[in-house]
Write an enzyme that holds these catalytic residues in place. Structure first.
Site, short mmCIF file in Angstrom:
data_model
loop_
_atom_site.label_atom_id
_atom_site.label_comp_id
_atom_site.label_asym_id
_atom_site.label_seq_id
_atom_site.Cartn_x
_atom_site.Cartn_y
_atom_site.Cartn_z
N LYS A 126 0.75 -1.04 0.06
CA LYS A 126 0.10 0.04 -0.07
C LYS A 126 0.85 1.24 -0.21
O LYS A 126 2.07 1.28 0.54
CB LYS A 126 -1.00 0.13 1.32
CG LYS A 126 -1.75 -1.08 1.25
CD LYS A 126 -3.23 -0.40 0.48
CE LYS A 126 -4.20 -1.78 0.62
NZ LYS A 126 -4.68 -2.06 1.79
N HIS A 129 1.43 7.11 2.90
CA HIS A 129 0.83 8.33 2.86
C HIS A 129 1.12 9.12 3.98
O HIS A 129 1.85 8.68 4.89
CB HIS A 129 -0.64 8.26 2.36
CG HIS A 129 -1.33 7.55 3.70
ND1 HIS A 129 -1.65 7.86 4.80
CD2 HIS A 129 -1.82 6.23 3.66
CE1 HIS A 129 -2.22 7.14 5.55
NE2 HIS A 129 -2.30 6.04 4.95
N HIS A 132 0.67 7.85 7.57
CA HIS A 132 1.99 6.89 8.04
C HIS A 132 3.29 8.10 8.35
O HIS A 132 3.96 7.71 9.25
CB HIS A 132 2.50 6.25 7.17
CG HIS A 132 1.42 5.10 6.55
ND1 HIS A 132 0.99 5.08 5.45
CD2 HIS A 132 0.64 4.21 7.33
CE1 HIS A 132 0.11 4.01 5.42
NE2 HIS A 132 0.02 3.45 6.53
#
Ligand code: ARG
Length: 577
Positions: A126, A129, A132
């Site tokens: 994933k 972004h 995070h």
């Protein structure tokens, strides 16, 4: 010398109270005319059978209240106000900073204690972004703060590398995977096929079956499926590690969910043995009514373990391996209930380590009132944010260098822009209490005069350049312990010294509340106080050569403190800009 403590010792000697209790009660008054430290006399009223105002007044007149480092002690209402001797104070504080350098604020209070800081913990395959980035930046900073206080810190990245989604990815990859695209940009490609899987699955139930089978094979350790999962994991980690490296973030291990999945059976067995598992709608759960939270699911109705089970396994593993004194989770606020359930389950099962676990939550990241989350596809990648910030910073400092006709090379400018641009992003995450939402705006974060990293870094770089210029003129800062430091007793100088003296306590408080912003606020306070001093007092001008060298010592101390503080936040300074 710790002036606050020295005040506490005086009060304790005069009243018979315990020094550490007095120390806790000593306040920093909100206004200058109330002194530098104040002791509220209320606690003494009972034992002394006198009104607090009277006690304050009597104490202020006592001989015991004088010392060479005190200029006066005054009673104001129930408060005993202490005014320190500015020169003596400057000498003490600056000597401490100058002798310690960037070790200023270091302590041994954490000696022999272990803190586990779990942070970042992105999901494999994933995108990484801006959410995070919040946990990554906070966790990185907290790790450094704890280390500064002498704790042994274990940095853990609890990767999201396990779950049914990997069965889907394997199916999707076998059907539509593009090897070349995967090599080039693994996360984008994995995301593409993952999204495609969900679209196609709507019309093709076979896909669901296949994904479930693949996940089962993965769980059973079938070679081909494990190899594919490993490949996705390794490739994702390469991408994440590039980002970590860029930001100077490190981990002691990447034991993710898959690592603890292997231990989930032991958790189930332990809870069963303690008779804590009950059935609820086919699932096995632990009832947590006495803790005021919904039951914690341990086994789903199909007999598989879940996220929470793996978290319980992880705590038991960490406790055994590290005997931690603290185990903190830097994870968004939406998971607060999850952690409460996990910790409560362990507490109910009788594990003392449950009380040493703490969820350190944080708010949302917004851009012009937009909310980002992995699920809506409308995400901002950390890499994009960093690149953009660096590019904008580059334009700003380049224009500035041109105006100043600086001879810095383009390479130098780019290096500086990288540090300042990253710093601007990082600072935005740590400049306020972590539970508050963040709103990114270029104008705010790149304001060289605002509450920003560029402001701090610029203050540092300019002060360094003053020190260089002074050296050329034959002036060196005086060293730690010099009596010339007593000369720094003007208003601006005193304010700056006070701001410097606040840093160690701010670091301690930051650890106590897991709030890096306590450090950012203290560093910003130092920079602001110093700039006021810089604007009002000439450092290199003037006739008094002794005063000049004392002021240069203050410049040096301020640089040490800014470098120390920004390091704790994960921000790098530059020598010129
Ligand atoms: N991987 C999860 C996510 O991205 C966060 C993991 C948090 N840590 C934990 N021990 N549960 O949402």
């Amino acid at each position: 010398m710790d002036f606050k403590n020295a005040v506490a010792v005086k009060v304790a000697e005069a009243t018979g109270l315990d020094v550490s209790e007095v120390n806790r009660l000593v306040e920093i008054p909100p206004q200058e005319d109330m002194g530098d430290f104040a002791f509220p006399c209320f606690v003494l009223a009972k034992t002394m059978h006198k009104a607090p105002n009277m006690i304050a007044s009597d104490l202020s007149e006592s001989d015991q209240m004088s010392a060479e480092w005190l200029s006066k002690v005054e009673a104001k209402g129930p408060y005993l106000n202490f005014f320190v001797d500015r020169g003596a104070y400057a000498k003490e504080v600056l000597s401490e900073v100058l002798s310690k350098g960037t070790s200023y604020g270091q302590s041994e209070e954490g000696e022999g204690k272990t803190v586990i800081v779990e942070f970042s913990s992105p999901n494999i395959a994933k995108p990484f972004h801006v959410g995070h980035a919040f946990t990554t930046i906070l966790g990185h900073s907290l790790s450094r703060i704890y280390e500064k206080l002498g704790y042994k810190v274990v940095r853990m990245n609890h990767l999201g590398d396990y779950g049914t989604q990997f069965g889907k990815l394997i199916t999707a990859y076998r059907l539509w995977g593009d090897e070349e695209a995967l090599e080039k940009d693994p996360i984008t490609e994995l995301l593409r096929i993952y999204v495609k899987f969900h679209e196609e699955e709507k019309n093709d139930p076979e896909l669901t079956v296949s994904a479930r089978e693949n996940f089962k094979k993965l769980e059973d350790g079938c070679e081909e499926e494990v190899a594919l999962w490993q490949k996705f994991r390794d490739m994702s980690l390469v991408v994440f590690e590039q980002l970590y490296k860029r930001m100077g973030v490190t981990f002691d291990n990447y034991n993710g969910e898959s690592y603890y999945a292997k231990m989930a059976d032991q958790v189930v067995a332990m809870l069963k043995e303690k008779n804590l598992l009950i059935e609820s709608e086919g699932a096995q759960v632990v009832d947590l009514e006495e803790y005021g939270v919904p039951p914690c699911i341990i086994l789903k109705s199909d007999g598989t373990t879940i996220y929470g089970t793996r978290d319980i396994a992880a705590i038991l593993y960490r406790d055994e391996k590290y005997h931690f004194d603290k185990n903190i989770y830097v994870v968004g606020i939406p998971q607060a209930l999850h952690f409460k359930q996990v910790f409560s389950t362990l507490k109910k099962a009788g594990y003392a380590c449950a009380d040493k676990c703490e969820h350190v939550g944080f708010g949302l990241v917004k851009f012009q009132n937009m909310k980002f989350s992995t699920r809506d596809g409308n995400i901002v990648l950390l890499e994009e944010l960093l690149d953009e910030s660096v590019a904008k910073t580059y334009e700003l400092i380049k224009a500035n260098a041109e105006t100043r006709k600086s001879d810095m090379s383009d390479e130098e400018l780019r290096e500086i822009a990288e540090k300042v641009g990253l710093g601007a992003v990082i600072y935005t995450y740590v400049k306020a209490g972590r539970e508050r939402d963040i709103v990114f705006s270029w104008d705010t974060m790149l304001d060289f005069e605002g509450d920003t990293a560029p402001y701090l870094i610029y203050t540092y770089a300019r002060t360094r350049s003053i020190l260089r210029k002074a050296k050329e003129q034959g002036f060196e800062p005086v060293g730690s312990g010099s009596v010339l430091l007593n000369k720094l007793d003007g208003d601006e100088e005193f304010a700056c010294v006070k701001a410097l003296a606040d840093l160690p306590d701010a670091i301690r408080k930051a650890a106590g509340s897991n709030e890096p912003f306590m450090v950012s606020r203290a560093v910003a306070g130092i920079a602001r106080a110093f700039n006021r001093f810089y604007n009002n007092c000439s450092i290199l001008g003037g006739e008094d050569a002794e005063l000049k060298t004392a002021r240069l010592a203050m410049c040096e101390a301020v640089c040490d403190a800014i470098e120390t503080g920004t390091y704790l936040l994960g921000i790098s300074v530059v020598e010129q800009m």
